[in-house]
Design a protein around this motif. Structure first.
Motif, PDB file in Angstrom:
ATOM      1  N   LYS A 155      -4.162  -3.621  12.037  1.00 38.78           N
ATOM      2  CA  LYS A 155      -3.716  -5.310  11.426  1.00 38.78           C
ATOM      3  C   LYS A 155      -2.520  -5.406  11.970  1.00 38.78           C
ATOM      4  N   VAL A 156      -2.526  -6.635  12.939  1.00 37.58           N
ATOM      5  CA  VAL A 156      -0.973  -7.215  12.520  1.00 37.58           C
ATOM      6  C   VAL A 156      -0.132  -8.171  12.128  1.00 37.58           C
ATOM      7  N   THR A 157       0.254  -8.413  11.432  1.00 38.26           N
ATOM      8  CA  THR A 157       0.918  -9.034  10.154  1.00 38.26           C
ATOM      9  C   THR A 157       2.153  -9.727  10.863  1.00 38.26           C
ATOM     10  N   LYS A 158       2.511 -11.408  10.194  1.00 36.80           N
ATOM     11  CA  LYS A 158       2.911 -12.384  10.861  1.00 36.80           C
ATOM     12  C   LYS A 158       4.250 -11.719  11.415  1.00 36.80           C
ATOM     13  N   SER A 159       4.574 -10.712  11.092  1.00 31.59           N
ATOM     14  CA  SER A 159       6.368 -10.936  11.941  1.00 31.59           C
ATOM     15  C   SER A 159       6.267  -9.588  12.682  1.00 31.59           C
ATOM     16  N   LYS A 182       4.782  -6.811  12.417  1.00 27.56           N
ATOM     17  CA  LYS A 182       4.013  -5.253  12.606  1.00 27.56           C
ATOM     18  C   LYS A 182       2.901  -4.648  12.579  1.00 27.56           C
ATOM     19  N   LEU A 207      -0.404  -2.419  11.542  1.00 26.34           N
ATOM     20  CA  LEU A 207      -0.525  -1.469  10.480  1.00 26.34           C
ATOM     21  C   LEU A 207      -2.135  -0.758  10.606  1.00 26.34           C
ATOM     22  N   GLN A 224       2.667   1.941   9.222  1.00 26.74           N
ATOM     23  CA  GLN A 224       3.251   1.151  10.033  1.00 26.74           C
ATOM     24  C   GLN A 224       3.397   2.081  11.120  1.00 26.74           C
TER      25      GLN A 224
END
Length: 66
Positions: free
Chosen positions: A16-20, A22, A24, A50
């Motif tokens: 999963k790629v976060t908005k910032s 990263k 995960l 992470q």
């Protein structure tokens, strides 16, 4: 004409790629035989971890983000 890169679906299910930016992923070891494992260890394993380093760049490329 250049074709668009397809997303690797196996990677899309696991990361999963976060908005910032990263990346995960879930940790290993909590699929089966849970009753004999330490409860504090299991709680620690349930948290997303992470991804860092060169492997992060490879995963982002497979997801079509780079």
């Amino acid at each position: 004409m250049k074709q668009k890169q397809k997303t690797k679906k196996s990677v899309a299910k696991r990361f999963k790629v976060t908005k910032s930016g990263k990346v995960l992923h879930r940790q290993q070891g909590i699929r089966h035989l849970i009753s004999k494992k330490n409860k504090s260890w299991l709680r620690r394993k349930k948290k997303l971890k992470q991804l860092v380093g060169e492997y992060k760049d490879k995963v982002l490329k497979m997801l079509g983000r780079k």
